[in-house]
Design a protein around this motif. Structure first.
Motif, mmCIF file in Angstrom:
data_model
loop_
_atom_site.group_PDB
_atom_site.id
_atom_site.type_symbol
_atom_site.label_atom_id
_atom_site.label_comp_id
_atom_site.label_asym_id
_atom_site.label_seq_id
_atom_site.Cartn_x
_atom_site.Cartn_y
_atom_site.Cartn_z
ATOM 1 N N GLU A 38 0.836 -1.208 0.000
ATOM 2 C CA GLU A 38 0.000 0.000 0.000
ATOM 3 C C GLU A 38 0.869 1.256 0.000
ATOM 4 O O GLU A 38 0.573 2.238 -0.706
ATOM 5 C CB GLU A 38 -0.914 -0.028 1.229
ATOM 6 N N ALA A 39 1.957 1.230 0.770
ATOM 7 C CA ALA A 39 2.864 2.379 0.787
ATOM 8 C C ALA A 39 3.514 2.581 -0.584
ATOM 9 O O ALA A 39 3.634 3.721 -1.071
ATOM 10 C CB ALA A 39 3.935 2.174 1.861
ATOM 11 N N ARG A 40 3.916 1.502 -1.244
ATOM 12 C CA ARG A 40 4.537 1.619 -2.573
ATOM 13 C C ARG A 40 3.557 2.175 -3.604
ATOM 14 O O ARG A 40 3.932 2.984 -4.460
ATOM 15 C CB ARG A 40 5.034 0.249 -3.025
ATOM 16 N N SER A 41 2.295 1.747 -3.515
ATOM 17 C CA SER A 41 1.311 2.285 -4.473
ATOM 18 C C SER A 41 1.096 3.781 -4.260
ATOM 19 O O SER A 41 0.965 4.543 -5.234
ATOM 20 C CB SER A 41 -0.008 1.531 -4.320
ATOM 21 N N CYS A 42 1.097 4.223 -2.998
ATOM 22 C CA CYS A 42 0.966 5.674 -2.729
ATOM 23 C C CYS A 42 2.186 6.435 -3.249
ATOM 24 O O CYS A 42 2.045 7.526 -3.826
ATOM 25 C CB CYS A 42 0.793 5.905 -1.226
ATOM 26 N N ILE A 43 3.382 5.857 -3.051
ATOM 27 C CA ILE A 43 4.604 6.529 -3.517
ATOM 28 C C ILE A 43 4.603 6.640 -5.034
ATOM 29 O O ILE A 43 4.947 7.703 -5.599
ATOM 30 C CB ILE A 43 5.847 5.759 -3.024
ATOM 31 N N ARG A 44 4.192 5.607 -5.725
ATOM 32 C CA ARG A 44 4.228 5.643 -7.183
ATOM 33 C C ARG A 44 3.140 6.533 -7.770
ATOM 34 O O ARG A 44 3.329 7.124 -8.835
ATOM 35 C CB ARG A 44 4.111 4.214 -7.715
#
Length: 620
Positions: free
Chosen positions: A339-345
């Protein structure tokens, strides 16, 4: 004459009145008699084991797996069957509900109708609570409305049981109504003292009921008391009578059961609110001595959730967790980091041309991906340890299949792929920092150890297949790989004592197993001619040399079973199939030896000659 008839009819009328008065007086005296049993015959007391009935229905129709939709449909179907069997339908035309009152309840199934109406409302509310993104404002209003209906039917059930049921049924119905009222107030987030009072009332009833009855009833009552405990402690926490920390709330939320599902949903909301408050102070993500700024609030909450879960894996209480719970925690960590990676991208996609922002986001994405790779390796190492523990057993405690060496080979293939991906991720980029170079070297060392372990279990699989020469060669190769990895680990500045200890054990096992394979191969080679001659000497076309029991068709005059029992895995001995070879007589072969030595006389003079005509004679 007419006067006599009138007097006769008047006398009969007076006599009937007198007899009717005597009957009424006797009936009144019998009713007033305290020893009379007519009142008991008119209004019998019904008995329902409420908790046992509901638990059985819930476990058999969906709630064993948390499927409230299936349970709601079961309640609807059950109500339809009850209405039809009681002939208590509400009309074919315009729907007019028939009320259930004290006078209506003439048998126990009317009480079942009221109970399942309450259960249907409660299960419908819990179904809305389990929506993927949670109930929105409109769905929450509908949810509370269904809980209100459940409370209304539970109160009616309690009232009817107090009049028509025995003392135990009345007590269980009262506890059920208190539990439903507590659920409604719990969902409304108000009147915590009233909710606490209702939950405590239900708990005290089940505690008392758990002291009596059969063993099954006592177990069910104790389970319900344990399911009510988290809700009671949470109500105390909201009132202020208990100083529970977030970790303690999480430990309470690990309890299972339908009564704790509403508490779990409330706990998730509380933990999300607490994380949002803590995320305000989380402005940077630390990895390999580097700091990466976090600007997005959703990214902060996701990373904070993952870090809290990592404390359970690497904290002081990590050893007390079972392997299954650790695997579940790893899955939650992966979900949070993804979930954190999707927000960062998504932030990278909307960053535009701001180079500084892009550099920070790329660094944060790389750091989060690297931590995710590390946790993946740790999870796969946990799977390896579980598989190794099952490999040493002949049969698992839960009657599961034993682990084969091929499964460990597959797991080490995954670990090699994980370490290669992590090393490539850290090594990517133009400006490589010393910490990243050191981290990549550690990944390479781990891959050497994983290669040695993989080669060892590959040799085990060849050994089980009876291929001694291949297994011996693989054991020696695994020994050389383990020795090489051990030397590099000892020469490295940051020595991992756990890995060094495991490599030393692997080195010794490779040496011992290679000796065993060498000796076993020599023994099999020496015994091979002897075994071959023994097998050839026992070959028979009819199978007469085999000492086996007779088949069923060979002993029809004896009363003996030819088919084995159901729990014994043996072939039924009825008739041998395929049938054995049998000798079959052939026609005699005649060899005519005198034919070639006989000289037969000439018979040309006896042969018919062709007659020729005049022209044929001229040309002949």
């Amino acid at each position: 004459m007419q006067s006599y008839c009138c007097l006769f009819f008047f006398f009969l009328f007076f006599l009937s009145k007198l007899l009717w008065a005597k009957v009424n007086e006797a009936a009144a005296m019998e009713i007033d008699d305290p020893n009379s049993s007519i009142s008991d015959q008119i209004s019998p007391k019904f008995s329902i084991n409420v908790l046992q009935l509901l638990k059985s229905a819930q476990m058999q129709h969906g709630l064993r797996h948390g499927d409230y939709t299936r349970y709601r449909r079961y309640c609807t179907a059950r109500l339809r069957r009850l209405y039809k069997s009681l002939k208590f339908t509400h009309g074919r035309g315009k729907y007019t509900r028939k009320a259930i009152s004290e006078s209506t309840v003439t048998e126990v199934r009317f009480l079942h109708v009221v109970l399942y109406m309450a259960e249907r409302g409660w299960s419908h509310a819990m179904e809305k609570r389990q929506l993927p993104d949670g109930p929105n404002a409109h769905q929450r209003i509908y949810l509370i409305g269904r809980l209100r209906k459940a409370v209304k039917w539970a109160d009616l059930f309690s009232h009817l049981c107090s009049v028509k049921g025995d003392s135990r049924t009345s007590l269980e119905a009262e506890a059920y109504a208190s539990y439903m009222k507590g659920n409604l107030l719990f969902e409304q987030d108000r009147n915590w003292d009233t909710a606490l009072r209702n939950f405590k009332s239900a708990r005290s009833v089940y505690e008392e009921l758990g002291k009596y009855g059969d063993v099954e009833n006592q177990v069910l009552c104790r389970e319900r008391v344990e399911e009510l405990e988290p809700s009671i402690r949470y109500c105390l926490h909201k009132i202020g009578g208990s100083n529970l920390q977030a970790s303690e709330l999480l430990q309470i939320g690990e309890m299972e059961g339908p009564a704790s599902d509403l508490f779990k949903s409330k706990l998730e909301a509380v933990m999300a609110e607490a994380r949002s408050q803590q995320a305000a102070s989380l402005t940077e993500f630390h990895w390999l001595g580097n700091r990466f700024p976090i600007t997005n609030a959703k990214t902060r909450v996701a990373i904070l959730k993952a870090q809290e879960l990592e404390k359970d894996l690497h904290g002081a209480s990590a050893d007390s967790l079972s392997a299954e719970k650790r695997l579940v925690t790893f899955d939650k960590v992966f979900t949070a980091y993804h979930e954190a990676r999707s927000c960062i991208r998504s932030d990278l996609a909307s960053a535009g041309s701001a180079e500084n922002v892009k550099d920070d986001l790329n660094g944060l994405d790389k750091a989060v991906s690297a931590v995710l790779g590390q946790r993946t390796i740790e999870r796969n190492q946990l799977l390896v340890s579980i598989a190794k523990s099952k490999l040493a057993r002949r049969r698992d405690d839960k009657n599961e299949k034993v682990t084969k060496p091929e499964e460990l080979v597959r797991l080490y293939d995954l670990l090699l792929q994980n370490t290669a991906d992590l090393s490539d991720l850290v090594s990517s980029g133009r400006d490589r920092k010393p910490e990243e170079v050191t981290f990549a070297e550690e990944c390479e060392l781990k891959s050497l150890a994983f290669r040695a372990e993989r080669c060892f279990y590959l040799a085990r699989s060849y050994s089980l297949a009876g291929k001694r020469s291949e297994a011996f060669a693989l054991y020696w190769h695994a020994r050389s790989l383990a020795e090489n990895a051990l030397q590099k680990f000892q020469a490295h500045s940051k020595t991992d004592q756990v890995m060094i200890k495991g490599l030393k054990t692997l080195y010794d096992e490779c040496r011992s197993y290679s000796c065993i394979e060498h000796a076993t191969g020599i023994i099999e080679e020496v015994k091979a001619p002897e075994n071959l001659s023994k097998k050839i000497s026992t070959i028979s076309l009819t199978g007469a040399d085999k000492k086996v029991e007779k088949y069923l068709l060979e002993k029809l005059d004896l009363y003996e079973p030819a088919i084995s029992e159901s729990n014994v895995k043996a072939v039924p001995r009825i008739e041998p199939f395929p049938p054995a070879f049998q000798s079959v007589p052939r026609n005699p072969i005649v060899l005519d030896l005198a034919y070639n030595a006989i000289d037969f006389p000439s018979i040309e003079n006896r042969m018919k000659k062709d007659k020729k005509g005049f022209i044929s004679r001229l040309w002949g």
